[in-house]
Write a protein that holds these residues in place. Structure first.
Motif, mmCIF file in Angstrom:
data_model
loop_
_atom_site.group_PDB
_atom_site.id
_atom_site.type_symbol
_atom_site.label_atom_id
_atom_site.label_comp_id
_atom_site.label_asym_id
_atom_site.label_seq_id
_atom_site.Cartn_x
_atom_site.Cartn_y
_atom_site.Cartn_z
ATOM 1 N N ASP A 95 -2.515 0.382 -8.341
ATOM 2 C CA ASP A 95 -2.315 0.022 -9.742
ATOM 3 C C ASP A 95 -3.438 -0.909 -10.208
ATOM 4 N N GLU A 96 -4.191 -0.473 -11.213
ATOM 5 C CA GLU A 96 -5.340 -1.249 -11.692
ATOM 6 C C GLU A 96 -4.929 -2.635 -12.195
ATOM 7 N N LEU A 99 -6.648 -11.895 0.529
ATOM 8 C CA LEU A 99 -6.826 -11.730 -0.914
ATOM 9 C C LEU A 99 -8.222 -11.193 -1.215
ATOM 10 N N GLU A 100 -9.207 -11.708 -0.512
ATOM 11 C CA GLU A 100 -10.581 -11.235 -0.682
ATOM 12 C C GLU A 100 -10.711 -9.775 -0.251
ATOM 13 N N LEU A 101 -10.127 -9.440 0.890
ATOM 14 C CA LEU A 101 -10.216 -8.058 1.384
ATOM 15 C C LEU A 101 -9.488 -7.079 0.460
ATOM 16 N N ALA A 119 -11.521 -1.565 -2.344
ATOM 17 C CA ALA A 119 -10.744 -0.318 -2.386
ATOM 18 C C ALA A 119 -10.578 0.320 -0.999
ATOM 19 N N PRO A 120 -11.622 0.365 -0.146
ATOM 20 C CA PRO A 120 -11.423 0.974 1.175
ATOM 21 C C PRO A 120 -10.380 0.226 2.023
ATOM 22 N N ALA A 176 0.830 -1.208 0.000
ATOM 23 C CA ALA A 176 0.000 0.000 0.000
ATOM 24 C C ALA A 176 0.866 1.261 0.000
ATOM 25 N N GLN A 177 1.921 1.262 0.802
ATOM 26 C CA GLN A 177 2.802 2.431 0.892
ATOM 27 C C GLN A 177 3.504 2.722 -0.432
#
Length: 157
Positions: free
Chosen positions: A56-57, A87-89, A93-94, A49-50
């Motif tokens: 990245d789509e 992986l599910e989480l 996006a949030p 995330a950092q």
């Protein structure tokens, strides 16, 4: 490896048995296995995330592609099955956005630690229940030894 197979389909790249796989497909399977299991580590997720990789789509489509690890023949290879929950989480996006924050990383770490602690308590309780059942059936120490007891952790508590 994440630039390959960006279709987002969850079929999986390895439909043939392991005995017929080429060295290249085996290496790819091992690399994807290693990567998907790294998703069980909140510090690694925070790093992704950092570095904005989770923004990245194409990387997010790759995460969708990795859904094939839910299939039983692939899930059986996982040492850290909670990586599938992560992986599910990561599809949300949030969640990906929140992983950029140190406090959220710490929160996820605490939740995973608690889940592991509860799982271990459950496993210990099941072992004790099994041991009590074996003793009640009259199997005694020979049945405990056969079931992994007598030093194997199945002694009644």
């Amino acid at each position: 490896i994440w630039t390959a197979n960006l279709s987002g389909e969850a079929r999986g790249p390895f439909p043939w048995p392991m005995s017929v796989r080429s060295a290249a497909s085996t290496a790819r399977l091992e690399a994807e296995l290693e990567f998907v299991q790294r998703l069980a580590n909140p510090d690694y997720l925070h790093h992704l995330a950092q570095t904005r990789l989770l923004d990245d789509e194409s990387f997010c489509r790759y995460l969708g592609y990795l859904e094939y690890w839910r299939r039983p023949e692939y899930a059986a290879l996982l040492s850290f099955p909670h990586c599938l929950h992560m992986l599910e989480l990561l599809r949300l996006a949030p969640f990906r956005e929140a992983l950029k924050r140190d406090d959220f990383k710490a929160h996820v770490s605490a939740l995973l630690e608690e889940a592991w602690r509860n799982r271990l308590d459950f496993v210990d309780a099941e072992k004790a229940r099994l041991a009590r059942g074996l003793l009640a059936e009259g199997g005694g120490s020979s049945a405990l030894a056969a079931a992994g007891g007598a030093g194997g952790g199945l002694e009644p508590t």
